[in-house]
Motif scaffolding. Structure first.
Motif, mmCIF file in Angstrom:
data_model
loop_
_atom_site.group_PDB
_atom_site.id
_atom_site.type_symbol
_atom_site.label_atom_id
_atom_site.label_comp_id
_atom_site.label_asym_id
_atom_site.label_seq_id
_atom_site.Cartn_x
_atom_site.Cartn_y
_atom_site.Cartn_z
ATOM 1 N N VAL A 224 0.923 -1.204 -0.166
ATOM 2 C CA VAL A 224 -0.144 0.118 -0.166
ATOM 3 C C VAL A 224 0.837 1.187 -0.133
ATOM 4 O O VAL A 224 0.605 2.244 -0.794
ATOM 5 C CB VAL A 224 -0.783 0.189 1.225
ATOM 6 C CG1 VAL A 224 -1.626 1.502 1.494
ATOM 7 C CG2 VAL A 224 -1.978 -1.125 1.144
ATOM 8 N N HIS B 284 1.225 4.069 -3.126
ATOM 9 C CA HIS B 284 0.870 5.438 -2.743
ATOM 10 C C HIS B 284 2.083 6.426 -3.172
ATOM 11 O O HIS B 284 1.924 7.273 -3.988
ATOM 12 C CB HIS B 284 0.525 5.805 -1.439
ATOM 13 C CG HIS B 284 0.412 7.201 -1.011
ATOM 14 N ND1 HIS B 284 -0.763 7.981 -1.060
ATOM 15 C CD2 HIS B 284 1.347 7.924 -0.369
ATOM 16 C CE1 HIS B 284 -0.505 9.174 -0.822
ATOM 17 N NE2 HIS B 284 0.989 9.289 -0.258
ATOM 18 N N VAL C 86 -5.247 3.238 -4.474
ATOM 19 C CA VAL C 86 -5.250 2.299 -3.327
ATOM 20 C C VAL C 86 -6.665 2.230 -2.858
ATOM 21 O O VAL C 86 -7.260 3.042 -2.305
ATOM 22 C CB VAL C 86 -4.191 2.196 -2.608
ATOM 23 C CG1 VAL C 86 -4.268 1.094 -1.467
ATOM 24 C CG2 VAL C 86 -2.661 2.527 -2.880
ATOM 25 N N ALA D 46 -8.622 -0.186 0.270
ATOM 26 C CA ALA D 46 -8.559 -1.233 1.094
ATOM 27 C C ALA D 46 -10.033 -1.662 1.498
ATOM 28 O O ALA D 46 -10.806 -1.180 1.534
ATOM 29 C CB ALA D 46 -7.608 -0.637 2.252
ATOM 30 N N SER E 238 -2.305 1.976 6.944
ATOM 31 C CA SER E 238 -2.847 1.865 5.545
ATOM 32 C C SER E 238 -3.548 3.047 5.065
ATOM 33 O O SER E 238 -3.524 3.613 3.962
ATOM 34 C CB SER E 238 -2.852 0.672 5.350
ATOM 35 O OG SER E 238 -2.007 -0.483 5.056
ATOM 36 N N LYS E 239 -4.609 3.378 6.105
ATOM 37 C CA LYS E 239 -5.541 4.193 5.825
ATOM 38 C C LYS E 239 -5.127 5.734 5.434
ATOM 39 O O LYS E 239 -5.745 6.256 4.454
ATOM 40 C CB LYS E 239 -6.533 4.581 7.053
ATOM 41 C CG LYS E 239 -6.185 5.176 8.185
ATOM 42 C CD LYS E 239 -7.085 5.317 9.285
ATOM 43 C CE LYS E 239 -6.598 6.335 10.415
ATOM 44 N NZ LYS E 239 -7.657 6.417 11.518
ATOM 45 N N CYS F 85 -4.436 5.117 1.542
ATOM 46 C CA CYS F 85 -5.347 4.795 0.733
ATOM 47 C C CYS F 85 -6.302 5.902 0.232
ATOM 48 O O CYS F 85 -6.509 6.785 0.784
ATOM 49 C CB CYS F 85 -6.388 3.596 1.321
ATOM 50 S SG CYS F 85 -5.705 2.337 2.031
ATOM 51 N N ILE G 291 -11.513 3.255 1.756
ATOM 52 C CA ILE G 291 -11.641 2.029 2.598
ATOM 53 C C ILE G 291 -12.871 1.693 2.879
ATOM 54 O O ILE G 291 -13.778 2.128 3.163
ATOM 55 C CB ILE G 291 -10.998 2.485 3.925
ATOM 56 C CG1 ILE G 291 -9.394 2.942 3.879
ATOM 57 C CG2 ILE G 291 -10.872 1.293 4.713
ATOM 58 C CD1 ILE G 291 -9.010 3.680 5.176
#
Length: 340
Positions: free
Chosen positions: A106, A110, A116, A118, A132-133, A136, A139
């Motif tokens: 991820v 980016h 991305v 998730a 990861s947020k 991303c 989500i």
């Protein structure tokens, strides 16, 4: 269009990706998978003829250890490895199902300007998805209460199409209720030990199908007992039973929900996990979707099994009202992100 799937560490991070593959193949010319290289992942992905790439990924140990001190350096190496793979593949979008394997993928995507998306299966976000947020574009979540913020959208859970209610040939010829015990993708030592110690008591009232885990067969024999190390046909096993005894992973719970069976949830403790399975179990019990047991006690278990069988119709009606597969919603989010 091209897509990279990632996620791993346990089957719970891989199987939701698999649930989407058939639909993804209708919209994407090429599908790739980046994982940890564990045999479990390779075995699950291999049948789908998807090119698989392995990376070395550091995993946080949830206690004090000097191994955790080298994680930042290892993570940088993993991110650079992922950047090289992603540059060669040039995907339109990356879809991550979480787990420690997904984080460097991820972050690398980016940094390269690749979009991305998730998905978080559990009621509360795992550590990899929490980090990861920030990298991303969007989500997706299984639970409404998890979808907090502009990036989030509640889509429901990705469920394999095989998981549905159907008439399965009975595993036993007698009229006793059948209980399926599932300890997780690798089996569960505590559950296996408990069943074997109480097999005579359990088989007085029930037929038992016991999924014990690869290499963990006890060789126990009984007319009302079937021991299976591993099965690629969980839908049939679930349809053959009256009640499912399971751990509290979100993926497993929603697949049982799809088949519409009463379930008894015995989640991993906080010593064994971050507590996500306990939260999932509480959520399901509060909505009358399943029963949550805190400890393995034979008398308590028998009471809960009997209550589940007695109230089977009521439980199944609650499940039917609640259940919604999220495959179509997730697919729409992926395609939208890839095209825009």
């Amino acid at each position: 269009m091209k897509i990279v799937l990632t996620g791993g560490g346990t089957a719970g991070h891989i199987i939701p990706n698999i649930a989407l593959i058939d639909d993804l193949q209708k919209h994407f010319d090429e599908i790739f998978y980046i994982g940890s290289g564990k045999q479990l992942e390779k075995d699950l992905i291999l049948p789908y003829n998807i090119k698989y790439f392995s990376i070395e990924t550091p995993k946080l140990v949830r206690k004090f250890t000097f191994k955790n001190m080298v994680i930042p350096l290892k993570l940088i190496t993993s991110i650079n490895d992922c950047k090289r793979i992603l540059k060669d593949l040039s995907p339109d979008v990356v879809f991550s199902k979480g787990g420690y394997v997904s984080l460097p993928v991820v972050v690398a995507a980016h940094k390269l300007g690749i979009k991305v998306l998730a998905h978080e299966s559990d009621l509360t976000m795992g550590l990899a998805n929490k980090i990861s947020k920030w990298y991303c574009n969007k989500i997706c979540t299984t639970f409404d209460s998890t979808a907090k913020g502009k990036k989030f959208v509640c889509t429901g859970a990705p469920i394999r199409k095989e998981f549905k209610k159907f008439d399965a040939a009975p595993a036993f010829k007698n009229k006793l209720p059948t209980i399926l015990f599932v300890g997780g993708s690798q089996g569960a030592a505590a559950i296996n030990k408990f069943i074997l110690e109480n097999l005579d008591t359990l088989t007085l009232k029930y037929n038992i199908i016991h999924l014990c885990g690869k290499g963990k067969s006890s060789g126990a024999k009984h007319a009302h007992y079937i021991e299976i190390e591993f099965s690629n046909d969980m839908p049939t096993l679930i349809n053959q039973c009256d009640v499912v005894f399971t751990r509290g992973g979100s993926n497993a719970l929603f697949e049982i929900l799809a088949v519409n069976k009463p379930m008894i949830i015995y989640p991993l403790s906080k010593k064994e996990s971050r507590g996500d399975q306990i939260e999932n179990a509480k959520y399901f019990e509060q909505r009358n979707l399943g029963a949550y047991i805190h400890n393995l006690d034979i008398n308590t278990l028998i009471d809960v099994i009997d209550n589940s069988i007695k109230n089977k119709t009521r439980i199944e009606n609650h499940q039917k009202t609640f259940y919604k597969a999220g495959n179509k919603n997730i697919l729409n989010e992926i395609i939208s992100l890839a095209r825009n």
